[in-house]
Design an enzyme around this catalytic site. Structure first.
Site, PDB file in Angstrom:
ATOM      1  N   SER A   1       3.735  -1.388  10.537  1.00  0.00           N
ATOM      2  CA  SER A   1       5.188  -2.081  10.462  1.00  0.00           C
ATOM      3  C   SER A   1       5.848  -3.406  10.209  1.00  0.00           C
ATOM      4  O   SER A   1       7.032  -3.434  10.630  1.00  0.00           O
ATOM      5  CB  SER A   1       5.520  -1.628  12.233  1.00  0.00           C
ATOM      6  OG  SER A   1       5.323  -0.260  12.642  1.00  0.00           O
TER       7      SER A   1
ATOM      8  N   HIS B   1      -9.656   1.670   4.598  1.00  0.00           N
ATOM      9  CA  HIS B   1      -7.615   1.560   5.675  1.00  0.00           C
ATOM     10  C   HIS B   1      -7.870   2.431   6.795  1.00  0.00           C
ATOM     11  O   HIS B   1      -8.885   3.632   6.518  1.00  0.00           O
ATOM     12  CB  HIS B   1      -6.926   2.240   4.672  1.00  0.00           C
ATOM     13  CG  HIS B   1      -5.483   2.322   5.112  1.00  0.00           C
ATOM     14  ND1 HIS B   1      -5.057   3.225   6.306  1.00  0.00           N
ATOM     15  CD2 HIS B   1      -4.633   1.287   5.269  1.00  0.00           C
ATOM     16  CE1 HIS B   1      -3.632   2.794   6.322  1.00  0.00           C
ATOM     17  NE2 HIS B   1      -3.662   1.700   6.442  1.00  0.00           N
TER      18      HIS B   1
ATOM     19  N   GLU C   1      -6.846   4.921   7.823  1.00  0.00           N
ATOM     20  CA  GLU C   1      -6.267   6.790   7.661  1.00  0.00           C
ATOM     21  C   GLU C   1      -7.323   7.018   6.804  1.00  0.00           C
ATOM     22  O   GLU C   1      -8.118   8.620   6.887  1.00  0.00           O
ATOM     23  CB  GLU C   1      -4.485   6.249   6.361  1.00  0.00           C
ATOM     24  CG  GLU C   1      -3.592   6.341   7.673  1.00  0.00           C
ATOM     25  CD  GLU C   1      -2.315   5.761   6.736  1.00  0.00           C
ATOM     26  OE1 GLU C   1      -2.728   6.027   5.380  1.00  0.00           O
ATOM     27  OE2 GLU C   1      -1.901   5.089   7.451  1.00  0.00           O
TER      28      GLU C   1
ATOM     29  N   GLY D   1       2.624   2.771  10.964  1.00  0.00           N
ATOM     30  CA  GLY D   1       3.997   3.730  10.310  1.00  0.00           C
ATOM     31  C   GLY D   1       4.384   4.064  11.611  1.00  0.00           C
ATOM     32  O   GLY D   1       5.139   4.963  11.593  1.00  0.00           O
TER      33      GLY D   1
ATOM     34  N   ASN E   1       0.702  -0.662   0.361  1.00  0.00           N
ATOM     35  CA  ASN E   1      -0.022  -0.063   0.059  1.00  0.00           C
ATOM     36  C   ASN E   1       0.878   1.299  -0.136  1.00  0.00           C
ATOM     37  O   ASN E   1       1.735   2.197   1.295  1.00  0.00           O
ATOM     38  CB  ASN E   1      -0.873  -0.085   1.336  1.00  0.00           C
ATOM     39  CG  ASN E   1      -1.470   1.035   1.434  1.00  0.00           C
ATOM     40  OD1 ASN E   1      -1.714   2.059   0.611  1.00  0.00           O
ATOM     41  ND2 ASN E   1      -2.622   1.207   2.851  1.00  0.00           N
TER      42      ASN E   1
ATOM     43  N   LYS F   1       0.417   3.739  -0.668  1.00  0.00           N
ATOM     44  CA  LYS F   1      -0.622   5.216   0.563  1.00  0.00           C
ATOM     45  C   LYS F   1      -0.322   6.957  -0.837  1.00  0.00           C
ATOM     46  O   LYS F   1      -0.604   6.202  -2.091  1.00  0.00           O
ATOM     47  CB  LYS F   1       0.271   6.027   1.632  1.00  0.00           C
ATOM     48  CG  LYS F   1      -0.402   4.644   2.295  1.00  0.00           C
ATOM     49  CD  LYS F   1       0.108   4.438   3.635  1.00  0.00           C
ATOM     50  CE  LYS F   1       0.112   3.374   4.558  1.00  0.00           C
ATOM     51  NZ  LYS F   1       0.313   3.842   6.002  1.00  0.00           N
TER      52      LYS F   1
ATOM     53  N   GLU G   1      -5.441  -4.491  10.981  1.00  0.00           N
ATOM     54  CA  GLU G   1      -4.229  -3.354  11.104  1.00  0.00           C
ATOM     55  C   GLU G   1      -4.349  -2.641  11.987  1.00  0.00           C
ATOM     56  O   GLU G   1      -5.241  -2.120  11.989  1.00  0.00           O
ATOM     57  CB  GLU G   1      -4.365  -2.251   9.963  1.00  0.00           C
ATOM     58  CG  GLU G   1      -3.763  -2.968   8.547  1.00  0.00           C
ATOM     59  CD  GLU G   1      -3.651  -2.344   7.613  1.00  0.00           C
ATOM     60  OE1 GLU G   1      -1.997  -2.232   7.098  1.00  0.00           O
ATOM     61  OE2 GLU G   1      -3.601  -1.303   7.175  1.00  0.00           O
TER      62      GLU G   1
HETATM   63  P1  PGA Z   1       3.345   0.572   7.996  1.00  0.00           P
HETATM   64  O1  PGA Z   1       1.810   0.643   6.945  1.00  0.00           O
HETATM   65  O2  PGA Z   1       3.335  -0.711   7.180  1.00  0.00           O
HETATM   66  O3  PGA Z   1       3.722   1.823   7.099  1.00  0.00           O
HETATM   67  O4  PGA Z   1       3.564   0.629   9.103  1.00  0.00           O
HETATM   68  C1  PGA Z   1       0.349   0.051   7.135  1.00  0.00           C
HETATM   69  C2  PGA Z   1      -1.012   0.005   5.883  1.00  0.00           C
HETATM   70  O5  PGA Z   1      -0.939   1.493   6.493  1.00  0.00           O
HETATM   71  O6  PGA Z   1      -1.030  -0.532   5.624  1.00  0.00           O
END
Ligand code: PGA
Length: 247
Positions: free
Chosen positions: A208, A95, A97, A170, A9, A11, A164
């Site tokens: 992460s 997601h 976000e 992140g 992903n 983003k 998640e």
């Molecule tokens: P990350 O994000 O691997 O940077 O923690 C995962 C995601 O939001 O899908």
């Protein structure tokens, strides 16, 4: 047996030139791998070029979002048909976000999944709790609500669930493999209870994930893959995650 499924992903990262550069370096790195499903979800503006470059490979193309209406006066939005025409097989929906910054509710997520499935797109549905929800012991309640709302009147064919935990996205803070596995087990139990036999539904872990922790995550019985943000932005790093993902 569920096939490992690793998804990138990106983003709001990588323009057209950067997408081309990544894919050209990435393809040879994973050329011999046939036992892991691989998906890349770049921004909308990179879908066409990515589709063209990925055509000779078995790497799947995904989008990060879509609108639930099939077409119409929705300035700035993208429809399921547009994604299909751009070469996507899959769309990531719900997601955290999008839930957090764009007010996506379970009801909206549910409508999006219905349209995506109707049009023939596969779906990665994201669910997960915040730190405060985990620390106050509400993780399973939050998941119950997200799963029930997002999956109302939806069958699980073509749907992958990505668990998640928001506190691990992140942040560099991964859920321990045991915590992730326990939560995946809970999600599978929920699916079994509410959607019939969920033995074949894949549940990805996200938050992460990196080359250093993928193997121990994949060693868990209920973890079938990963949704990867930051560590999917470099070809070597994403390729190493895929290599470490074999069950
Ligand atoms: P990350 O994000 O691997 O940077 O923690 C995962 C995601 O939001 O899908």
């Amino acid at each position: 047996m569920r096939r490992p499924y690793i998804a990138a992903n990106w983003k709001m990262m990588k323009n057209l030139a950067e997408t081309e550069e990544f894919i050209n370096s990435f393809i040879p790195l994973v050329a011999g791998i046939s036992d892991v499903d691989i998906l890349i979800a770049p921004p909308f503006t990179s879908l066409s070029i990515a589709s063209h470059l990925l055509l000779p490979t078995n790497i799947k193309l995904g989008a990060q979002n879509m609108h639930y209406e099939e077409n119409g006066a929705y300035t700035g939005e993208i429809s399921a048909d547009m994604l299909l025409f751009a070469g996507c097989s899959t769309v990531i929906i719900g997601h955290s976000e999008r839930r957090q910054y764009f007010n996506e509710t379970d009801e909206i997520v549910n409508k999006k999944i219905k349209t995506a499935k109707k049009k023939g797109l596969e779906v990665i549905l994201c669910v997960g709790e915040s730190l405060e929800e985990r620390e106050s012991g509400r993780t399973f309640g939050v998941l119950d609500k997200q799963l029930a709302g997002s999956l109302k009147d939806i069958s699980m064919d073509g749907v992958t669930v990505a668990y998640e935990p928001i506190w691990a996205i992140g942040t560099g803070r991964t859920a321990t493999p045991e915590i992730a596995n326990e939560t995946h087990g809970y999600i599978r139990e929920w699916l079994n209870k509410n959607k019939g036999n969920a033995g074949s539904v894949r549940i990805q872990y996200g938050g992460s994930v990196k080359p250093e922790n993928i193997s121990e995550l994949m060693a868990q019985s209920e973890i079938d893959g990963a949704l990867v943000g930051g560590a999917s932005l470099k070809p070597e790093s994403f390729a190493n995650i895929i290599k470490g993902a074999k069950k």
